[in-house]
Design a protein around this motif. Structure first.
Motif, PDB file in Angstrom:
ATOM      1  N   SER A  56       0.840  -1.175   0.000  1.00 17.36           N
ATOM      2  CA  SER A  56       0.000   0.000   0.000  1.00 17.36           C
ATOM      3  C   SER A  56       0.895   1.252   0.000  1.00 17.36           C
ATOM      4  O   SER A  56       1.906   1.284  -0.699  1.00 17.36           O
ATOM      5  N   GLU A  75      -4.684  -2.635   3.655  1.00 16.30           N
ATOM      6  CA  GLU A  75      -5.790  -2.659   2.689  1.00 16.30           C
ATOM      7  C   GLU A  75      -6.668  -3.863   2.955  1.00 16.30           C
ATOM      8  O   GLU A  75      -6.196  -4.992   2.936  1.00 16.30           O
ATOM      9  N   VAL A  87     -11.390  -1.740  -2.099  1.00 12.71           N
ATOM     10  CA  VAL A  87     -10.488  -1.833  -0.957  1.00 12.71           C
ATOM     11  C   VAL A  87     -10.880  -0.790   0.076  1.00 12.71           C
ATOM     12  O   VAL A  87     -11.206   0.335  -0.286  1.00 12.71           O
ATOM     13  N   TRP A  89      -9.300   1.096   3.511  1.00 10.08           N
ATOM     14  CA  TRP A  89      -8.009   1.298   4.138  1.00 10.08           C
ATOM     15  C   TRP A  89      -8.142   1.381   5.652  1.00 10.08           C
ATOM     16  O   TRP A  89      -9.035   2.045   6.172  1.00 10.08           O
TER      17      TRP A  89
END
Ligand code: SF4
Ligand code: SF4
Lengths: 273, 339
Positions: A56, A75, A87, A89
């Motif tokens: 990421s 992710e 996705v 976060w």
């Protein structure tokens, strides 16, 4: 549901003058202002960024001798097997926990690691001889040996605290994801924040609290975290414990073995006819 | 820093390989949860020599207290061997520091819950007491001449020195197991109570083997050599039982000791060469003609020592591998009581 879970969590015994952090993953936007502010104030060299890690937006990877705040990017995908699935976060600014009973400090054979008047855990750079024992002792993998040979980690900006300023990371954080204050008050607002998040159906928990299995003989953390997933997802151990708890028992077991072996040795060396 | 970048490279590759398959929610990118120690060969050699020095002195002291002059060869060899193994120890410890010039900072404090702090003090006390024991031995062997010095040294209280040497020597050989156990490293911490006893028994088998070898060079059929062979056998059996018990109780955490170089060191080195072969060779030695006995005893002793060395290699380096393994770290820190 939220209320009952919180009611069961006994309050850890923080020392009344203790100050610390409350770092809230649900408020972090991953701007890394804390990482940069920490490096600037503490005069730490930039991380030697080579090729991107592919993890990421995380290119600092872990806490280290010269990285005392580390913003983790995780992710989460709804469907792991589907390529290109959306996705979400998770972001969290990790830091030394300034444990109430600190494994690094108990391990240190030189007394370089001390507890300050603010209840933070501080490594005196002029005392440390680089034995490296604090590094595998820390249950959170925080301190590291610097290139110069001394163990280093977050000082909670001891110099700023002495001057009546809050630590640089908390000062720089634009979303109040990092808050600095008395640990008792931070704990209370952490508990309130968990309740608020749970009302909104967020899977929230206070890290460093007994709800998660607690911190064993560590007795609590002066740097608390609001997490919105399991601790392991943030690379944090769910139920850490103080490694030195074993010391008296391990010496007793070794002494018992020593007695048996000595008795056997005396018997073995006697003359046989 | 370089290591960290290197590690990151590894991790991102394995992550890419796995990216299509469902991954465990734990430990994003498979990064370590705790950090490995920088300890390597210097520490392995120190663990080995410290154990050998401590228990050679203990064997000598026990022999002198319970057998007196009947075991004088064992006592003499044990004391000199202990000294020889002890001399490099402080040097190894100092060289392992990242700031060796600050070694003396170890002597600022005594911390009862820091096995490393206790160990440094224990090493110093042991050196003083066993040093006097060696001096007395040297005086009675005539190495100090016939002057005042030798006369004074010979008046040192032999029995008292032997009695004080025993706990200090045992401590020197065993504390290193406690030192490893009191960390967050899964391989060392999970069944940490067994590490001290394992190091002790391995140090005892190694010391008995080394002293037996020293005596066998000249008189392989001597009664003291047979007595030491018995001692070595008992210690080897204890070591085998402890090693087996430790490995089985570790469960999946024993992974670094089952695979790779550290796995081979355990299987072929510690267990095969260090435990099984010496037992067979020493048993054979008792029924073979005298002129074979010396070679068999010497080979068995060398293998026992090699096995003890490889055991420590596997434990130190295997622990470092274990520290890199997030699954092992999480297994140690689930919400249940851990030991
Ligand atoms: S998190 Fe680790 S380095 Fe920080 S105080 Fe606790 S044991 Fe020490
Ligand atoms: S590396 Fe330094 S701070 Fe860490 S335990 Fe050793 S002397 Fe103490």
């Amino acid at each position: 549901m939220a209320d009952s879970a919180i009611a069961f969590s006994a309050k850890p015994n923080f020392r009344s003058e203790a100050v610390g952090f409350l770092t809230d993953a649900t408020l972090c936007i991953g701007c890394k202002a804390c990482e940069v502010a920490c490096k600037q104030w503490n005069d730490l060299p930039a991380d030697n960024l080579g090729p991107m890690t592919g993890m990421s937006y995380d290119n600092t990877i872990a806490l280290g001798a010269e990285t005392w705040r580390h913003v983790a990017f995780i992710e989460r995908t709804a469907d792991e097997s589907a390529i290109g699935s959306p996705v979400t976060w998770l972001m969290l600014s990790d830091v030394c926990k300034h444990c109430v009973n600190a494994a690094c400090m108990e391990a240190c054979p030189t007394g370089a690691i001390i507890r300050t008047e603010f209840d933070s855990v501080y490594i005196q750079p002029d005392i440390c001889n680089g034995c490296g024992y604090c590094i595998p002792a820390c249950p959170f993998g925080v301190p590291q040996l610097s290139a110069a040979g001394a163990a280093q980690k977050c000082t909670m900006c001891y110099d700023r605290l002495r001057g009546g300023l809050e630590p640089a990371c908390a000062k720089a954080c634009p979303t109040e994801s990092i808050r600095f204050g008395f640990v008792e008050e931070l704990y209370a607002s952490g508990v309130a924040r968990i309740a608020q998040l749970r009302e909104r159906d967020v899977d929230a928990r206070l890290y460093g609290d007994r709800m998660l299995g607690g911190t064993g003989a560590i007795g609590g953390l002066n740097a608390l975290f609001v997490l919105n997933d399991a601790p392991e997802t943030f690379n944090l151990p769910a139920a850490p414990d103080l490694p030195q708890r074993i010391v008296p028992r391990a010496f007793a077991a070794t002494a018992a073995a020593a007695l048996v072996l000595c008795a056997a040795a005396i018997a073995a060396m006697q003359e046989r006819s | 820093m370089n290591e960290r970048r290197h590690h990151a490279g590894d991790m991102s590759q394995s992550n890419r390989r796995r990216s299509a398959a469902p991954t465990s929610p734990a430990s994003p990118y498979g990064l370590p949860v705790i950090r490995r120690a920088h300890w390597g060969w210097l520490v392995v050699v120190y663990f080995f020599l410290g154990g050998l020095s401590g228990l050679s002195a203990v064997v000598a002291a026990l022999a002198s207290l319970t057998r007196g002059s009947a075991a004088s060869e064992t006592v003499r060899a044990g004391r000199y061997l202990s000294l020889a193994a002890l001399i490099p120890c402080p040097l190894l410890l100092i060289l392992d520091l990242r700031k060796p010039a600050r070694f003396l900072n170890m002597l600022r404090v005594i911390k009862l819950r820091s096995p490393m702090s206790l160990g440094v003090w224990g090493l110093i006390l042991f050196s003083l007491v066993s040093g006097l024991g060696v001096a007395r031995q040297a005086a009675s062997d005539g190495f100090l001449g016939a002057g005042r010095l030798a006369a004074v040294t010979r008046r040192l209280p032999e029995q008292t020195l032997a009695i004080v040497t025993i706990p200090l020597g045992l401590f020197l050989a065993g504390y290193t197991g406690v030192l490893l156990a009191a960390t967050a490293v899964p391989l060392w911490a999970k069944r940490g109570l067994l590490l001290g006893p394992l190091f002790l028994s391995s140090a005892l088998s190694g010391s008995a083997a080394a002293i037996a070898a020293a005596l066998a060079v000249r008189r392989p059929s001597h009664g003291e050599v047979t007595a030491l062979a018995r001692l070595e056998r008992i210690a080897t059996l204890a070591e085998a039982a402890l090693l087996w018990g430790w490995l089985t109780r570790l469960g999946a955490t024993a992974k670094p000791l089952m695979s790779g170089g550290t796995g081979r060191a355990v299987r072929h080195g510690a267990a095969g060469a260090g435990l099984a072969l010496p037992l067979v060779l020493n048993a054979t030695a008792t029924i073979t003609p005298a002129h074979w006995r010396r070679s068999l005893t010497l080979i068995a002793s060398a293998l026992t020592l090699l096995g003890g060395f490889l055991l420590r290699y596997a434990i130190v380096f295997g622990g470092n591998r274990s520290a890199d393994d997030p699954a092992a770290a999480f297994a140690l820190t689930r919400a249940e009581p851990r030991r």
